[in-house]
Enzyme design. Structure first.
Site, mmCIF file in Angstrom:
data_model
loop_
_atom_site.group_PDB
_atom_site.id
_atom_site.type_symbol
_atom_site.label_atom_id
_atom_site.label_comp_id
_atom_site.label_asym_id
_atom_site.label_seq_id
_atom_site.Cartn_x
_atom_site.Cartn_y
_atom_site.Cartn_z
ATOM 1 N N HIS A 83 15.630 38.302 29.777
ATOM 2 C CA HIS A 83 14.304 37.783 30.124
ATOM 3 C C HIS A 83 13.447 38.825 30.826
ATOM 4 O O HIS A 83 12.299 38.573 31.156
ATOM 5 C CB HIS A 83 14.415 36.508 30.953
ATOM 6 C CG HIS A 83 15.229 36.654 32.201
ATOM 7 N ND1 HIS A 83 14.959 37.602 33.163
ATOM 8 C CD2 HIS A 83 16.319 35.977 32.639
ATOM 9 C CE1 HIS A 83 15.848 37.484 34.141
ATOM 10 N NE2 HIS A 83 16.675 36.525 33.845
ATOM 11 N N GLY B 209 24.123 32.637 32.919
ATOM 12 C CA GLY B 209 24.174 34.090 32.908
ATOM 13 C C GLY B 209 22.740 34.547 32.786
ATOM 14 O O GLY B 209 21.853 33.763 32.496
ATOM 15 N N CYS B 210 22.526 35.803 32.996
ATOM 16 C CA CYS B 210 21.172 36.328 32.897
ATOM 17 C C CYS B 210 20.780 36.364 31.421
ATOM 18 O O CYS B 210 19.646 36.174 31.055
ATOM 19 C CB CYS B 210 21.155 37.722 33.494
ATOM 20 S SG CYS B 210 19.538 38.433 33.697
ATOM 21 N N GLN B 211 21.743 36.590 30.557
ATOM 22 C CA GLN B 211 21.448 36.909 29.166
ATOM 23 C C GLN B 211 21.718 35.773 28.199
ATOM 24 O O GLN B 211 20.959 35.530 27.293
ATOM 25 C CB GLN B 211 22.302 38.103 28.751
ATOM 26 C CG GLN B 211 22.003 39.321 29.553
ATOM 27 C CD GLN B 211 21.340 40.375 28.719
ATOM 28 O OE1 GLN B 211 21.206 40.244 27.516
ATOM 29 N NE2 GLN B 211 20.926 41.437 29.353
ATOM 30 N N LYS C 190 26.132 40.218 32.642
ATOM 31 C CA LYS C 190 25.435 38.959 32.908
ATOM 32 C C LYS C 190 25.414 38.026 31.707
ATOM 33 O O LYS C 190 24.409 37.390 31.426
ATOM 34 C CB LYS C 190 24.019 39.225 33.397
ATOM 35 C CG LYS C 190 24.018 39.939 34.743
ATOM 36 C CD LYS C 190 22.688 39.884 35.404
ATOM 37 C CE LYS C 190 22.719 40.497 36.797
ATOM 38 N NZ LYS C 190 21.848 41.592 36.988
#
Ligand SMILES: Cc1ncc(COP(=O)(O)O)c(C=O)c1O
Lengths: 416, 144
Positions: free
Chosen positions: A372, B55-57, B124
């Protein structure tokens, strides 16, 4: 202090020559030549920067502003000489207006933190945009929480452009601060900040510009823009991590209270009363990142050897080639198609998760970012989990773009 | 899924052996993604915030249920193919095992199958958090 004239280019731009000056670019990844297209996250460092930092530690290391001994004086001179360098680079009116920080995030926190101490009042409005990096959102939310101010957001359209009319309508008697990103790290959009700053100023509202993604890709002149604050990170402009600049108009820096306390930022300390140092030192508490600042100076010297218009032209070619070739693959959704864009191409492959694609692309030696990009509100607006982002710098080549496109094509075949 | 009689170590060794058959990353990735495709669908009841590991992803959901025989049953899913494959391997190795064994399991096999780049917390992808969540479920079941 005197204004410093901008330097003129001293060499012609030759991408192969440039590449040879960045040691890491000769690395191999998974047995293939590295294609580094994650420059919006951080840029690589030229030899001159590496050598400058090395030389500083080898023969000049001492604390600054403190010793009368020769080494300390030399270190102080080397460190302070970067202020006029940054002044010239950003077109500031005076070197006093250059505050050294840890980077963009730190610079924004200095302003937001300082403004929380008496400037913001309950009900004040802080105007941000929907394409801000988390580092230009969260410090303002903290300030709002501490003071009772509220954060308002300028909407972004489907192509990734700010709705300037909505911005103008949002500026009101309660607006006390505007903070906008110059160039979006996710979309590459170059925002019309000059106009936006003039709009805010017509109502007496100050403007902070997050320039993290702008400075490596085009000329910036803060006096010309007339922004009140401008923030940047050295590591995104070929310098070391952990250092950057807050430019602030002297009248603002003089007026705002210090953000952190400590050594270097004071003029006299007693338990009854402490007086603060002059700007910019008032905002530089503690021993700074001396080597980092000196490395930042070397990075700016390096970039300043070129005519930035040549760099822009080169990067524009890369973006145009990447955009065209990716679109030609079909089944691609470009995220961020503003009229005014810099060196960022964000995209998605239909039906594939960016994490999978980036993982496979990595196996082909191509470094792009997925996720993101610290702009979650923007991802929510587009209802996507993230994007793949190829971001370019002056040392990238058209061949590397072809390697990217080929890797994307092969990744899709592999994952489908 | 493997028979409940084999231990976590035995199942992990089996996975490592399977992955050793491939001598390039393409083969390993294909096999991993295949594993993900074989993961039983996650019931919608579990596809909620409470079971989500952010997770970030990529996003991961993981849930656990006790079985009648006193073991722990795992269910998982992810929106990314590679992460789902890794989730499938974890489920394959840990599913239907005694909670105590899960809680104290050593999951070094993940390192041995040439997927280490997906394991680092900085990646992530939620895998790291998924392992922690599975152990947490197991610990709370073991404590009952
Ligand atoms: C637009 C933008 N703002 C702010 C930042 C934060 O910069 P730093 O992490 O160097 O403080 C970044 C870096 O990712 C960015 O791209």
């Amino acid at each position: 202090m005197q204004p410093v004239a901008p330097r003129l280019a001293t060499r012609t731009f030759d991408v192969e020559q440039v590449r040879s000056e960045f040691p890491v670019l000769s690395r191999r990844i998974h047995d293939l030549p590295l294609v580094y297209l994650d420059n919006a996250a951080t840029t690589q460092k030229p030899l001159t920067v590496l050598e400058r930092i090395d030389a500083y530690y080898r023969s000049e290391n001492a604390n600054v502003h403190r010793g009368v001994h020769t080494l300390s004086q030399e270190a102080t001179e080397a460190y302070e000489s970067v202020r006029p360098t940054m002044q010239a680079f950003l077109g500031a009116g005076s070197a006093q207006e250059i505050v050294f920080t840890k980077g963009t995030t730190d610079a924004i926190n200095v302003v937001a933190g300082s403004m929380s101490r008496g400037y913001f009042r309950k009900g004040d409005e802080i105007l941000l945009t929907g394409m801000e990096h988390h580092s230009n959102i969260v410090p303002w939310q903290l300030a709002a929480e501490a003071t009772g101010a509220v954060v308002k957001v300028v909407p972004v359209d489907d192509r990734g452009q700010l709705d300037v009319e909505a911005y103008q309508a949002l500026l009101g008697p309660k607006t006390r601060m505007v903070a906008i990103v110059h160039v979006s790290n996710t979309l590459g959009t170059i925002n019309p900040i000059r106009q936006m700053i003039a709009d805010a100023h017509s109502m007496g509202i100050p403007v902070l510009v997050d320039g993290a993604q702008a400075v490596a890709h085009g000329p910036v002149n803060v006096q010309d823009l007339d922004c009140d604050f401008y923030c940047m990170s050295a590591h995104k402009v070929f310098g070391p991590t952990g250092t950057g600049v807050l430019y602030g108009k002297a009248e603002w820096l003089n007026q705002l209270p210090p953000y952190q306390g400590g050594g270097d930022m004071i003029s006299a300390v007693s338990f009854e009363r402490t007086t603060y140092n002059e700007i910019p030192h008032k905002f530089e508490a503690g021993t700074p990142n001396i080597a980092g600042v000196i490395g930042m100076g070397a990075a700016i010297d390096y970039l300043s050897e070129f005519d930035i218009a040549d760099v822009q032209r080169h990067e524009h070619q890369l973006v145009a080639h990447a955009t065209g070739e990716l679109e030609a693959l079909g089944g691609i959704r470009l995220i961020g198609t503003a009229d005014q864009k810099t060196a960022v191409v964000s995209f998605l492959l239909d039906g594939l998760h960016p994490y999978d694609v980036a993982s496979v692309i990595d196996r082909f030696g191509v470094a792009v970012r997925s996720g993101h990009h610290c702009t979650q509100p923007l991802m929510d607006q587009y209802r996507i989990p993230g994007t793949l982002r190829a971001s370019f710098a002056l040392y990238n080549t058209l061949d590397e773009v072809d390697r990217l496109v080929d890797a994307v094509r092969r990744a899709r075949k592999f994952l489908s | 899924m493997a028979a409940a009689t084999s231990t976590i170590e035995e199942r992990a060794a089996e996975v490592v052996e399977e992955f050793e058959l491939f001598d390039d990353w393409m083969g390993r990735y294909e096999h991993l993604i295949e594993q993900g495709k074989g993961l039983p669908a996650l019931p919608d009841d579990y596809r909620t915030e409470a079971y989500q590991v952010r997770g970030c992803q990529s996003q991961v959901w993981v849930a656990a249920e006790p079985t009648d025989s006193g073991t722990i049953r795992f269910l998982a899913d992810s929106d990314a193919l590679i992460t789902r494959g890794l989730a499938a391997l974890l489920v394959r190795v840990l599913d239907d095992q005694p909670p105590e064994a899960v809680a104290s399991s050593n999951l070094a096999f993940l390192d041995q199958i040439g997927m280490n780049e997906h394991l680092s917390p900085t990646r992530k992808n939620g895998l790291d958090a998924m392992v922690r969540r599975m152990k947490l479920y197991a610990e709370s079941l073991a404590a009952v």
